[in-house]
Design a protein around this motif. Structure first.
Motif, mmCIF file in Angstrom:
data_model
loop_
_atom_site.group_PDB
_atom_site.id
_atom_site.type_symbol
_atom_site.label_atom_id
_atom_site.label_comp_id
_atom_site.label_asym_id
_atom_site.label_seq_id
_atom_site.Cartn_x
_atom_site.Cartn_y
_atom_site.Cartn_z
ATOM 1 N N GLU A 74 -9.513 -33.384 22.987
ATOM 2 C CA GLU A 74 -8.185 -33.543 22.347
ATOM 3 C C GLU A 74 -7.317 -34.051 23.079
ATOM 4 O O GLU A 74 -6.394 -35.044 22.848
ATOM 5 C CB GLU A 74 -7.904 -32.499 21.351
ATOM 6 N N ASN A 75 -6.928 -33.635 24.236
ATOM 7 C CA ASN A 75 -6.015 -33.895 25.281
ATOM 8 C C ASN A 75 -6.265 -35.413 25.796
ATOM 9 O O ASN A 75 -5.355 -36.384 25.985
ATOM 10 C CB ASN A 75 -6.096 -32.881 26.544
ATOM 11 N N ILE A 76 -7.463 -36.019 25.916
ATOM 12 C CA ILE A 76 -7.690 -37.019 26.591
ATOM 13 C C ILE A 76 -7.649 -38.127 25.643
ATOM 14 O O ILE A 76 -7.230 -39.336 25.716
ATOM 15 C CB ILE A 76 -8.964 -37.076 27.470
ATOM 16 N N GLY A 119 -10.084 -40.781 37.148
ATOM 17 C CA GLY A 119 -10.493 -40.449 35.645
ATOM 18 C C GLY A 119 -11.324 -38.988 35.591
ATOM 19 O O GLY A 119 -11.539 -38.744 34.424
ATOM 20 N N LEU A 120 -11.765 -38.562 36.625
ATOM 21 C CA LEU A 120 -12.508 -37.381 36.538
ATOM 22 C C LEU A 120 -11.811 -36.202 35.862
ATOM 23 O O LEU A 120 -10.519 -36.112 36.014
ATOM 24 C CB LEU A 120 -12.997 -36.651 37.961
ATOM 25 N N ALA A 121 -12.453 -35.235 34.870
ATOM 26 C CA ALA A 121 -11.856 -34.573 34.109
ATOM 27 C C ALA A 121 -12.183 -33.204 34.219
ATOM 28 O O ALA A 121 -11.432 -32.267 33.542
ATOM 29 C CB ALA A 121 -11.642 -34.982 32.573
ATOM 30 N N PHE A 127 -19.470 -35.465 24.988
ATOM 31 C CA PHE A 127 -18.963 -36.156 23.643
ATOM 32 C C PHE A 127 -19.252 -37.639 23.907
ATOM 33 O O PHE A 127 -18.320 -38.239 23.133
ATOM 34 C CB PHE A 127 -17.809 -35.442 23.759
ATOM 35 N N VAL A 128 -20.090 -38.153 24.395
ATOM 36 C CA VAL A 128 -19.992 -39.737 24.361
ATOM 37 C C VAL A 128 -20.807 -40.113 23.143
ATOM 38 O O VAL A 128 -21.346 -39.433 22.475
ATOM 39 C CB VAL A 128 -21.029 -40.133 25.596
ATOM 40 N N ASP A 129 -20.216 -41.192 22.697
ATOM 41 C CA ASP A 129 -20.488 -41.904 21.397
ATOM 42 C C ASP A 129 -21.900 -42.571 21.693
ATOM 43 O O ASP A 129 -21.884 -43.556 22.366
ATOM 44 C CB ASP A 129 -19.521 -42.650 20.890
ATOM 45 N N ILE A 130 -22.992 -42.045 21.120
ATOM 46 C CA ILE A 130 -24.138 -42.663 21.479
ATOM 47 C C ILE A 130 -24.394 -44.022 20.673
ATOM 48 O O ILE A 130 -25.525 -44.665 20.994
ATOM 49 C CB ILE A 130 -25.463 -41.460 20.972
ATOM 50 N N ASN A 131 -23.604 -44.284 19.904
ATOM 51 C CA ASN A 131 -23.740 -45.707 19.141
ATOM 52 C C ASN A 131 -22.812 -46.697 19.860
ATOM 53 O O ASN A 131 -22.650 -47.776 19.386
ATOM 54 C CB ASN A 131 -23.274 -45.361 17.816
ATOM 55 N N ASN A 132 -22.159 -46.136 20.992
ATOM 56 C CA ASN A 132 -21.101 -46.986 21.596
ATOM 57 C C ASN A 132 -21.946 -48.471 22.268
ATOM 58 O O ASN A 132 -22.815 -48.129 23.107
ATOM 59 C CB ASN A 132 -20.334 -46.278 22.613
ATOM 60 N N LYS A 133 -21.512 -49.471 21.722
ATOM 61 C CA LYS A 133 -22.237 -50.769 22.046
ATOM 62 C C LYS A 133 -22.243 -50.909 23.762
ATOM 63 O O LYS A 133 -23.282 -50.944 24.556
ATOM 64 C CB LYS A 133 -21.863 -51.999 21.604
ATOM 65 N N ILE A 187 -15.941 -37.282 28.000
ATOM 66 C CA ILE A 187 -15.230 -36.341 29.368
ATOM 67 C C ILE A 187 -16.224 -36.432 30.262
ATOM 68 O O ILE A 187 -17.345 -36.101 30.447
ATOM 69 C CB ILE A 187 -15.107 -35.050 28.815
ATOM 70 N N PRO A 188 -15.865 -37.105 31.647
ATOM 71 C CA PRO A 188 -16.535 -37.236 32.773
ATOM 72 C C PRO A 188 -16.319 -35.766 33.449
ATOM 73 O O PRO A 188 -15.256 -35.443 33.703
ATOM 74 C CB PRO A 188 -15.789 -38.127 33.524
ATOM 75 N N VAL A 189 -17.487 -35.130 34.084
ATOM 76 C CA VAL A 189 -17.401 -33.952 34.838
ATOM 77 C C VAL A 189 -18.158 -33.993 35.881
ATOM 78 O O VAL A 189 -19.340 -34.550 35.635
ATOM 79 C CB VAL A 189 -17.941 -32.783 34.077
#
Length: 287
Positions: free
Chosen positions: A279-281, A215-217, A88-94, A193-195
């Motif tokens: 949603e939780n994070i 921060g690992l989820a 779910f990374v934002d691919i437009n995130n600078k 979310i990092p896995v």
């Protein structure tokens, strides 16, 4: 894409590679296969790369396949190559795009050094040959191994790693050094979310508590190289530590492995749990 799309389909695959990194298939081919396998949801997780995702979103909408934008970031720790999946990374995130650009450039420099080391050992491989195989993707050691095999400099793909470019091998070069916390932060700051990918392969269980603090989820519990014992162990670990469970085929190539897209067969409940973790994070609800 809404959860109801593709509702007649049961299975998901959240770990797929394309030719944008070290995969064999184009994004279009991946979707042709996913459609034949009647997959409901997929995530393309190219190494240090998100370039396949814009087209994946288009194709997913066209074919009724839910797409979770993803990537797989690399780091080295205690001499082990550790991979962190970002969902779910934002691919437009600078910031994400800038960091991935830096990592791609570092991969190019590293590949040049490896080829130079090979040349010093009498292996007549041209860097241009490697570039041709890598194309526009994030260049990596598999591209070098493929080039060596195509040029008949080795007898097998495995030989390249065992004899020349694997860890502690003569031509090996370290990759860009990032700490686990840096990698988790890159993913989290882009809304993801990092896995930890295939923990049963990397065997760094003693480091997972530190990763969680950083921060690992979640853990990739379901992977082709995890046997029943490993899956049980990591499922229980996730339950005890409130980590999300994910899984996928880790598909790269039809020619280099027997791994198939859609294997192992994973139920859509994995995606629902991943969305709940999102949603939780981040307080972000995805339908």
């Amino acid at each position: 894409m809404h959860e109801e799309d593709g509702v007649g389909r049961k299975y998901v695959d959240l770990h797929i590679h394309t030719s944008y990194s070290d995969g064999e298939c184009s994004t279009e081919t991946i979707f042709e296969i996913a459609e034949k396998k009647e997959l409901r949801t997929i995530s393309i997780t190219d190494h240090d790369n998100i370039d396949a995702n814009p087209l994946a979103l288009q194709l997913g909408k066209k074919k009724g396949i839910e797409v979770i934008c993803g990537t797989e970031l690399s780091l080295e720790i205690e001499g082990v190559d550790v991979h962190i999946l970002g969902y779910f990374v934002d691919i437009n995130n600078k910031n994400l795009k800038n960091k991935l650009k830096e990592m791609k450039e570092a991969r190019l420099i590293r590949a040049k050094k490896i080829v130079h080391n090979l040349n010093r050992q009498g292996i007549d491989l041209r860097f241009e040959t490697v570039l041709k195989i890598a194309g526009n993707g994030a260049i990596g050691r598999p591209h070098i191994a493929t080039a060596m095999l195509n040029e008949e400099l080795i007898y097998s793909f495995k030989e390249a790693f065992d004899k020349y470019i694997g860890y502690n091998s003569p031509a090996y070069e370290e990759k860009l050094q990032l700490s686990p916390k840096e990698v988790f932060r890159i993913i989290l700051d882009s809304g993801g979310i990092p896995v930890l990918a295939h923990p049963g392969v990397t065997r760094i269980d003693h480091l997972i508590p530190k990763f969680i603090d950083a921060g690992l989820a979640g853990l990739e519990v379901y992977h082709p190289e995890h046997n029943s014992s490993a899956k049980r162990f990591y499922r229980e670990y996730c339950r005890k530590r409130n980590l999300v469970i994910t899984g996928g085929s880790d598909f790269h190539s039809h020619t280099q492995s027997k791994v198939e897209i859609g294997i192992p067969k994973l139920q859509y409940s994995i995606v629902r749990n991943l969305k709940q973790k999102l949603e939780n994070i981040h307080g972000k609800k995805v339908f």
